[in-house]
Scaffold this active site. Structure first.
Site, PDB file in Angstrom:
ATOM      1  N   TYR A  50      -5.365 -17.309  10.511  1.00  0.00           N
ATOM      2  CA  TYR A  50      -4.630 -17.360   9.243  1.00  0.00           C
ATOM      3  C   TYR A  50      -5.173 -18.432   8.291  1.00  0.00           C
ATOM      4  CZ  TYR A  50      -1.042 -14.029  10.753  1.00  0.00           C
ATOM      5  OH  TYR A  50      -0.377 -12.896  11.139  1.00  0.00           O
ATOM      6  N   GLU A 105     -11.102  -9.132  11.435  1.00  0.00           N
ATOM      7  CA  GLU A 105      -9.979  -9.407  12.343  1.00  0.00           C
ATOM      8  C   GLU A 105     -10.148  -8.693  13.684  1.00  0.00           C
ATOM      9  OE1 GLU A 105      -6.841 -10.064   8.627  1.00  0.00           O
ATOM     10  OE2 GLU A 105      -6.585  -8.335   9.945  1.00  0.00           O
ATOM     11  N   THR A 123       6.091  -7.551   3.264  1.00  0.00           N
ATOM     12  CA  THR A 123       6.073  -8.793   4.052  1.00  0.00           C
ATOM     13  C   THR A 123       7.489  -9.272   4.373  1.00  0.00           C
ATOM     14  OG1 THR A 123       4.047  -9.392   2.876  1.00  0.00           O
ATOM     15  CG2 THR A 123       5.161 -11.150   4.101  1.00  0.00           C
ATOM     16  N   LYS A 158       3.853  -9.073  16.667  1.00  0.00           N
ATOM     17  CA  LYS A 158       4.009 -10.526  16.672  1.00  0.00           C
ATOM     18  C   LYS A 158       5.005 -10.993  17.729  1.00  0.00           C
ATOM     19  CE  LYS A 158       2.688 -10.999  11.792  1.00  0.00           C
ATOM     20  NZ  LYS A 158       3.044 -11.604  10.481  1.00  0.00           N
ATOM     21  N   ARG A 168       8.717  -3.089   9.656  1.00  0.00           N
ATOM     22  CA  ARG A 168       9.333  -4.387   9.345  1.00  0.00           C
ATOM     23  C   ARG A 168      10.818  -4.220   9.012  1.00  0.00           C
ATOM     24  NH1 ARG A 168       4.101  -6.962   6.201  1.00  0.00           N
ATOM     25  NH2 ARG A 168       3.402  -8.305   7.918  1.00  0.00           N
ATOM     26  N   ASN A 177       8.023 -11.564  11.075  1.00  0.00           N
ATOM     27  CA  ASN A 177       8.145 -10.222  10.505  1.00  0.00           C
ATOM     28  C   ASN A 177       7.487  -9.122  11.336  1.00  0.00           C
ATOM     29  OD1 ASN A 177       5.525 -10.841   9.895  1.00  0.00           O
ATOM     30  ND2 ASN A 177       5.718 -10.590   7.675  1.00  0.00           N
ATOM     31  N   HIS A 236       1.556  -7.458  12.077  1.00  0.00           N
ATOM     32  CA  HIS A 236       0.473  -7.720  11.128  1.00  0.00           C
ATOM     33  C   HIS A 236      -0.278  -6.426  10.844  1.00  0.00           C
ATOM     34  CE1 HIS A 236      -3.088  -9.593   9.318  1.00  0.00           C
ATOM     35  NE2 HIS A 236      -3.796  -8.765  10.067  1.00  0.00           N
TER      36      HIS A 236
HETATM   37  P1  DAT Z   1       1.325  -9.839   5.151  1.00  0.00           P
HETATM   38  O1  DAT Z   1       1.521 -10.189   6.614  1.00  0.00           O
HETATM   39  O2  DAT Z   1       2.341  -8.847   4.663  1.00  0.00           O
HETATM   40  O3  DAT Z   1      -0.084  -9.431   4.844  1.00  0.00           O
HETATM   41  P2  DAT Z   1       0.673 -12.384   3.902  1.00  0.00           P
HETATM   42  O4  DAT Z   1      -0.735 -12.083   4.241  1.00  0.00           O
HETATM   43  O5  DAT Z   1       1.007 -12.741   2.496  1.00  0.00           O
HETATM   44  O6  DAT Z   1       1.636 -11.167   4.313  1.00  0.00           O
HETATM   45  O7  DAT Z   1       1.219 -13.589   4.805  1.00  0.00           O
HETATM   46  C1  DAT Z   1       0.836 -13.675   6.178  1.00  0.00           C
HETATM   47  C2  DAT Z   1       2.048 -14.044   6.976  1.00  0.00           C
HETATM   48  O8  DAT Z   1       2.524 -15.327   6.580  1.00  0.00           O
HETATM   49  C3  DAT Z   1       3.253 -13.096   6.790  1.00  0.00           C
HETATM   50  O9  DAT Z   1       3.172 -11.947   7.574  1.00  0.00           O
HETATM   51  C4  DAT Z   1       4.381 -13.999   7.205  1.00  0.00           C
HETATM   52  C5  DAT Z   1       3.950 -15.350   6.673  1.00  0.00           C
HETATM   53  N1  DAT Z   1       4.519 -15.583   5.341  1.00  0.00           N
HETATM   54  C6  DAT Z   1       4.103 -15.032   4.172  1.00  0.00           C
HETATM   55  N2  DAT Z   1       4.854 -15.450   3.129  1.00  0.00           N
HETATM   56  C7  DAT Z   1       5.781 -16.297   3.657  1.00  0.00           C
HETATM   57  C8  DAT Z   1       6.860 -17.054   3.114  1.00  0.00           C
HETATM   58  N3  DAT Z   1       7.133 -17.035   1.797  1.00  0.00           N
HETATM   59  N4  DAT Z   1       7.604 -17.794   3.973  1.00  0.00           N
HETATM   60  C9  DAT Z   1       7.327 -17.833   5.300  1.00  0.00           C
HETATM   61  N5  DAT Z   1       6.324 -17.134   5.873  1.00  0.00           N
HETATM   62  C10 DAT Z   1       5.564 -16.375   5.077  1.00  0.00           C
HETATM   63 MG    MG Z   2      -1.840 -10.485   4.915  1.00  0.00          MG
END
Ligand code: DAT
Ligand code: MG
Length: 140
Positions: A51, A128, A93, A11, A104, A114, A117
């Protein structure tokens, strides 16, 4: 049976912080083979589309802005049990909750920025990967 490909993006935070090389080294050292890769930048529109499953979440606007804020590395990776093993390699995450040694834990700034991905299922890995790469750009 679990699939052998997953999709990743390094990222904008991790690219800007100079961790591209270290992250790729950790991925390759963990046994993943790169079958497609590009250095690119998402438009806000593209980031929003990628997303869109999160479009109802309160952080969606922030996420789209962040993911289109600078260049990324997109890649398709190959390994047995790729999706699950890669999720283990990248960690939770929220980097504050990620296992020590995970990508991470080592390289992410915070839960929103973070570092990396990883696809969450074989089906999404396929979707994807196809979002970012033409068949002719994949060297399996
Ligand atoms: P991951 O990337 O671990 O699969 P996810 O699919 O739940 O996590 O969310 C996608 C992205 O969105 C994640 O990498 C960062 C952002 N994100 C998730 N939860 C968040 C939160 N509570 N506050 C801010 N950004 C968040
Ligand atoms: Mg995800």
């Amino acid at each position: 049976m679990s699939g052998n490909r997953t999709f990743t993006m390094i990222k904008p935070d991790a690219v800007a912080d100079g961790y591209m090389g270290a992250i790729l080294a950790q991925i390759i050292d963990a046994g993943f083979k790169v079958v497609a890769m590009k250095y690119t930048k998402l438009s806000a529109e593209k980031a929003g589309e990628f997303y869109k499953v999160h479009s109802a979440r309160p952080f969606y606007g922030e996420l789209v802005e962040f993911m289109s804020s600078g260049p990324i590395v997109a890649a398709i990776l190959e390994k047995d049990n790729a999706v699950e093993d890669f999720r283990k390699l990248i960690g939770a995450t929220n980097p504050a909750q990620a296992e020590p040694g995970t990508i991470r834990a080592k390289f992410a700034r915070n839960i929103g920025e973070n570092a990396i991905h990883g696809s969450d299922s074989d089906e999404n890995a396929t979707i994807e990967g196809a979002f970012h790469f033409a068949g002719t750009e994949i060297y399996g």
